[in-house]
Design an enzyme around this catalytic site. Structure first.
Site, PDB file in Angstrom:
ATOM      1  N   ALA A  94     -11.748   2.913  -4.804  1.00 54.13           N
ATOM      2  CA  ALA A  94     -11.199   1.744  -5.497  1.00 54.13           C
ATOM      3  C   ALA A  94     -10.742   0.756  -4.441  1.00 54.13           C
ATOM      4  O   ALA A  94     -10.173   1.134  -3.422  1.00 54.13           O
ATOM      5  CB  ALA A  94     -10.022   2.147  -6.393  1.00 54.13           C
ATOM      6  N   GLN A 100      -6.614  -0.411  -0.837  1.00 56.83           N
ATOM      7  CA  GLN A 100      -7.799   0.335  -1.244  1.00 56.83           C
ATOM      8  C   GLN A 100      -7.468   1.824  -1.238  1.00 56.83           C
ATOM      9  O   GLN A 100      -6.539   2.256  -0.562  1.00 56.83           O
ATOM     10  CB  GLN A 100      -8.988   0.029  -0.345  1.00 56.83           C
ATOM     11  CG  GLN A 100      -8.770   0.321   1.130  1.00 56.83           C
ATOM     12  CD  GLN A 100      -9.863  -0.279   1.996  1.00 56.83           C
ATOM     13  OE1 GLN A 100     -10.278  -1.411   1.793  1.00 56.83           O
ATOM     14  NE2 GLN A 100     -10.325   0.497   2.975  1.00 56.83           N
ATOM     15  N   ASP A 250       1.051  -2.875 -15.396  1.00 55.16           N
ATOM     16  CA  ASP A 250      -0.309  -3.264 -14.990  1.00 55.16           C
ATOM     17  C   ASP A 250      -1.311  -2.348 -15.691  1.00 55.16           C
ATOM     18  O   ASP A 250      -2.180  -1.739 -15.055  1.00 55.16           O
ATOM     19  CB  ASP A 250      -0.438  -3.159 -13.472  1.00 55.16           C
ATOM     20  CG  ASP A 250      -1.613  -3.966 -12.929  1.00 55.16           C
ATOM     21  OD1 ASP A 250      -2.149  -4.796 -13.696  1.00 55.16           O
ATOM     22  OD2 ASP A 250      -2.007  -3.766 -11.775  1.00 55.16           O
TER      23      ASP A 250
END
Length: 475
Positions: A94, A100, A250
């Site tokens: 990801a 990352q 989120d």
């Protein structure tokens, strides 16, 4: 550096035609035709929303060299990577603009996920935030609603959450807190954090295996009950908000997995978390519950008592405005409701009543829109009102019933146990501080007189009650 970053932002904004967002204001509208003529060569065939997304993608850091990532890890651990991990996959599973994620394995065989902050990202974000503050100042000056919208406070709230996202130790703490809140829960699974391997730029946690929530076909094939999964998502949201006052802010599909063959969610990415005070929770619960019961006067009163509207607001007018927006969406499945449209209409109505925007609730509104999109994707027939109402009613009963009284007494008992023995000494100290003995005696005389009057009133009340009882018995 800041000027160069500003020039880059302006050039990308003009390339994608984003001046449309600003040149619509009447004070600068004459400039629109000049920009269109000057930049006639731009291909602006795509919708404005698509162009905005492409511009934002172009502005953020898209990739980072593997060597930079290795340097970050080795600087954190102060040793070669092979001494820390038995295996490390150099290809990120990801990747986003801030960090990352790589899969790895510890020397004891534990499968883990390693999140690494992108080097040099902090200065870029700091420059962008300073530009947001400048834009907020322009909004306050140019628009009539500028001050009511409180754009500077909103940017400040956004800056706090960005700062949290850049500190992976804080994200690890968020993950640990959420895991503790849902320990052994059948609703939500949260990875365990490995603190010995975490730093400000690196976070190490359990590797989570599951099916992305957006892959409905795979979920069905594994035996997941999709309608139940959608209802579980609503329950998780309201549990985080009202029980814990600490919620994942989120919750887009990329951050949510589902354990195969069950309706248990798996949460990922804890950089943006929202918090609510007890006061916020109480007023939000009152608003939601009144809304679900179609008690629009209750919604208006909750806004007034929370200070979100001026004290001279007419309750009947605010009630009518809320009813006009909310009544059409009841008794409809989620597929027929747009929360975005409802929020926009509420926003337009709030302008009339000078409702102040609450910066601490902006993240909650964003999360509500995420929940709407997720629910619409999973089960368009989901009745959000019927799903959420029982949970809110149960929570309100727990907050205001005898259980809440016992809970509050248990919480306050240690404080009173310390304070009560000190009261005589504190009272004596306060009374002895007076330099004016005559004033002290006067106050004591007033207290004695007031006590005498209270005693007389109490006696008179008891006598009157006794007389009334005797007359009743004689009858």
């Amino acid at each position: 550096m800041k000027l160069l970053r500003l020039a880059r932002i302006l050039s990308i904004g003009l390339r994608y035609g984003l001046e449309e967002f600003f040149l619509g204001h009447e004070r600068v509208r004459p400039l629109r035709w000049l920009v269109r003529v000057t930049l006639f060569w731009r291909p602006l065939n795509e919708p404005r929303g698509v162009r905005l997304r492409r511009a934002l993608e172009a502005l953020g850091p898209i990739f980072v060299k593997f060597g930079q990532m290795l340097s970050t890890l080795e600087a954190t651990y102060k040793k070669p990577l092979a001494d820390v991990f038995a295996e490390f996959d150099a290809t990120p599973v990801a990747s986003a603009s801030v960090a990352q994620v790589h899969f790895a394995r510890l020397h004891d065989g534990t499968a883990i996920a390693v999140k690494v902050l992108r080097p040099g990202i902090a200065p870029v974000i700091a420059h962008d935030v300073s530009l947001l503050y400048a834009a907020a100042g322009l909004v306050e000056k140019l628009f009539a609603d500028g001050k009511r919208l409180r754009p500077r406070e909103v940017v400040s709230e956004f800056e706090k959450h960005l700062a949290d996202e850049l500190d992976l130790m804080r994200e690890a703490a968020n993950c640990s807190q959420l895991r503790r809140n849902f320990k052994d829960s059948p609703l939500l699974k949260v990875p365990e954090v490995y603190w010995d391997y975490c730093g400000r730029d690196v976070m190490v946690m359990d590797r989570m295996d599951g099916i992305p929530v957006s892959q409905i076909g795979r979920l069905r094939e594994s035996g997941v009950n999709i309608p139940k999964l959608a209802a579980t998502g609503v329950e998780i949201f309201f549990t985080q908000v009202f029980r814990d006052g600490f919620f994942h802010a989120d919750m887009h599909p990329g951050n949510i997995l589902v354990r195969p063959g069950s309706e248990q969610y798996i949460a990922l990415d804890f950089g943006i978390m929202g918090t609510l005070t007890e006061v916020d929770k109480q007023y939000l619960a009152r608003n939601f519950l009144a809304f679900f019961r179609r008690d629009y006067k209750g919604v208006a009163l909750a806004h007034l008592e929370s200070g979100w509207v001026p004290p001279d607001t007419r309750i009947d007018e605010l009630e009518a405005a809320v009813r006009a927006v909310c009544e059409p969406v009841f008794d409809r499945p989620l597929k027929d409701i747009s929360f975005g449209r409802v929020l926009l209409q509420l926003f337009q109505a709030s302008r009339r009543f000078n409702v102040e925007i609450q910066p601490q609730l902006v993240l909650l509104q964003k999360t509500l829109l995420n929940i709407e999109g997720l629910g619409r994707q999973l089960d368009p027939e989901l009745d959000l009102w019927k799903t959420a109402k029982p949970f809110l009613e149960r929570w309100m009963n727990e907050q205001m019933g005898w259980r809440a009284l016992v809970k509050n007494l248990q919480a306050e008992a240690p404080k009173w146990a310390v304070l009560l023995p000190q009261l005589p000494r504190l009272a004596h100290t306060y009374l002895s501080r007076s330099d004016d003995q005559g004033a002290l005696e006067t106050r004591l005389e007033r207290i004695a007189a007031q006590q005498a009057r209270n005693t007389w009133l109490l006696a008179a009340t008891i006598g009157l009650a006794a007389l009334t009882l005797a007359i009743t018995l004689l009858k």
